[in-house]
Design an enzyme around this catalytic site. Structure first.
Site, mmCIF file in Angstrom:
data_model
loop_
_atom_site.group_PDB
_atom_site.id
_atom_site.type_symbol
_atom_site.label_atom_id
_atom_site.label_comp_id
_atom_site.label_asym_id
_atom_site.label_seq_id
_atom_site.Cartn_x
_atom_site.Cartn_y
_atom_site.Cartn_z
ATOM 1 N N SER A 247 38.242 38.291 49.135
ATOM 2 C CA SER A 247 38.195 39.313 50.441
ATOM 3 C C SER A 247 37.981 39.062 51.611
ATOM 4 O O SER A 247 37.880 39.653 52.463
ATOM 5 C CB SER A 247 37.631 40.650 49.751
ATOM 6 O OG SER A 247 36.272 40.471 49.957
ATOM 7 N N LYS A 292 31.736 48.320 51.128
ATOM 8 C CA LYS A 292 31.633 47.491 52.347
ATOM 9 C C LYS A 292 31.615 48.098 53.574
ATOM 10 O O LYS A 292 30.785 47.627 54.578
ATOM 11 C CB LYS A 292 33.114 46.999 52.195
ATOM 12 C CG LYS A 292 33.208 45.682 51.045
ATOM 13 C CD LYS A 292 34.424 44.903 50.842
ATOM 14 C CE LYS A 292 34.619 44.118 49.659
ATOM 15 N NZ LYS A 292 35.646 43.356 49.561
#
Length: 352
Positions: A247, A292
């Site tokens: 990611s 996140k």
């Protein structure tokens, strides 16, 4: 002893025992496990890809003077905790972590070490894709470089780490995928010719017999691992060794572009984000986006770049004053940062 005192003592015993077992993963003197088959996911550490870690640049570029950068391009991560007892699970849930079954993290028969290796490989692949996407965006040529030669393979004794494959049987190749495609046209045992450039820039032509892939009988195997690297001598290193998964790709790519092009991609702002990256610059979805975003918000990020396919989940939680932009590609992310820094219209994520 009075009945009331006996009741208090008897009631306190299990509480004391439970308290003693909270930090244990098994009952002492037995093989009885106290852990549960769940994991806790929460906000993980965040790294500024324009900054440094342990005295090294997170994204280090050699072979060319880089353009000055400012502000932040933070990649974000998810922390995962396993091996928990019931009280620990309840505690993590109370702190805002997501509690998920272990089989969403571990594949059947997979150990924690296997997961770490899988994430490490995915991270390495994201670095390669980040470099290739950035070079494509900057219209710079790339070449295929040998990273490792497998023992007892067709390439052993013929190729070494650092060699660059320019063509296979006369067909130019610029990416590992193109090299693999050319090899796939042949059978195990057949000869192929490689046009090679060594690290000292000398050239050579090699002819070798293809081996057989032990995991796919009947399929050819050259026996090397490869990456795409800039053809003009620029060297790009990613110095985050303790992070896994794919990611970080988009944020790595943005850092490379920022350092190799004039101006500030982020306008000097604090930008954070996440997303996989493909060689063509496409940005893909990731897991744990709410965690996140929480990490980015806590650090003071002004703008968060979120993959389009994660937007619905991203908007399921409050994100304060942080602007959450929907992105589909590397060039799209750059345009969104430009719009934000110049006070233009940002295409924000919308709840579905």
């Amino acid at each position: 002893m009075s009945r009331r005192l006996r009741t208090i003592i008897c009631g306190a015993i299990p509480v004391v025992v439970l308290g003693a077992l909270v930090g244990m993963d098994h009952i002492p003197g037995t093989n009885i496990s106290l852990t549960v088959p769940y994991a806790a996911e929460g906000p993980g550490p965040s790294f500024n890809t324009l900054g440094e870690i342990e005295g090294k640049e997170v994204v280090e570029i050699d072979g060319e003077n880089t353009d000055p950068t400012s502000g932040n391009l933070n990649m974000t991560t998810v922390s995962v905790r396993t091996g928990m007892t019931v009280p620990q699970v309840v505690s993590r849930w109370a702190q805002g972590d997501s509690i998920v079954p272990l089989d969403t993290i571990f594949q059947p028969g997979e150990s924690q070490e296997d997961v770490q290796e899988r994430n490490k490989a995915a991270f390495a692949n994201s670095e390669t894709a980040a470099t290739l996407a950035a070079m494509n965006y900057l219209h710079r040529k790339v070449e295929v470089q040998v990273v490792e030669v497998k023992p007892d393979s067709a390439a052993e004794g013929q190729l070494v780490s650092g060699d660059r494959i320019i063509s296979i049987n006369g067909t130019p190749v610029a990416t590992p995928a193109e090299a693999q495609e050319q090899v796939s046209h042949y059978q195990p045992g057949e000869k192929i010719t490689l046009d090679i450039k060594h690290q000292d820039q000398s050239r050579a032509t090699l002819t070798l017999n293809l081996g057989e892939n032990p995991d796919s009988p009947g399929k050819p195997l050259l026996g090397i691992t490869m990456v795409s690297v800039p053809a003009d001598g620029v060297r790009i290193h990613y110095n985050l060794n303790e992070v896994g998964g794919p990611s970080a790709g988009m944020m790595f790519s943005l850092a490379v572009v920022d350092k190799l092009s004039p101006g500030l991609l982020n306008g000097g702002k604090f930008v954070a984000g996440t997303g996989t990256i493909s060689a063509d610059g496409s940005v893909g979805p990731i897991g744990g986006i709410t965690h996140k975003m929480k990490a980015a918000e806590d650090l003071g990020a002004e703008l968060f770049l979120a993959p389009k396919d994660n937007c619905a989940e991203a908007m399921s939680q409050d994100h304060g004053t942080m602007v959450v932009a929907e992105v589909t590609s590397l060039s799209d992310a750059i345009q969104q940062m430009k719009a934000y820094s110049e006070g233009g219209d940002v295409r924000t994520c919308q709840s579905r």
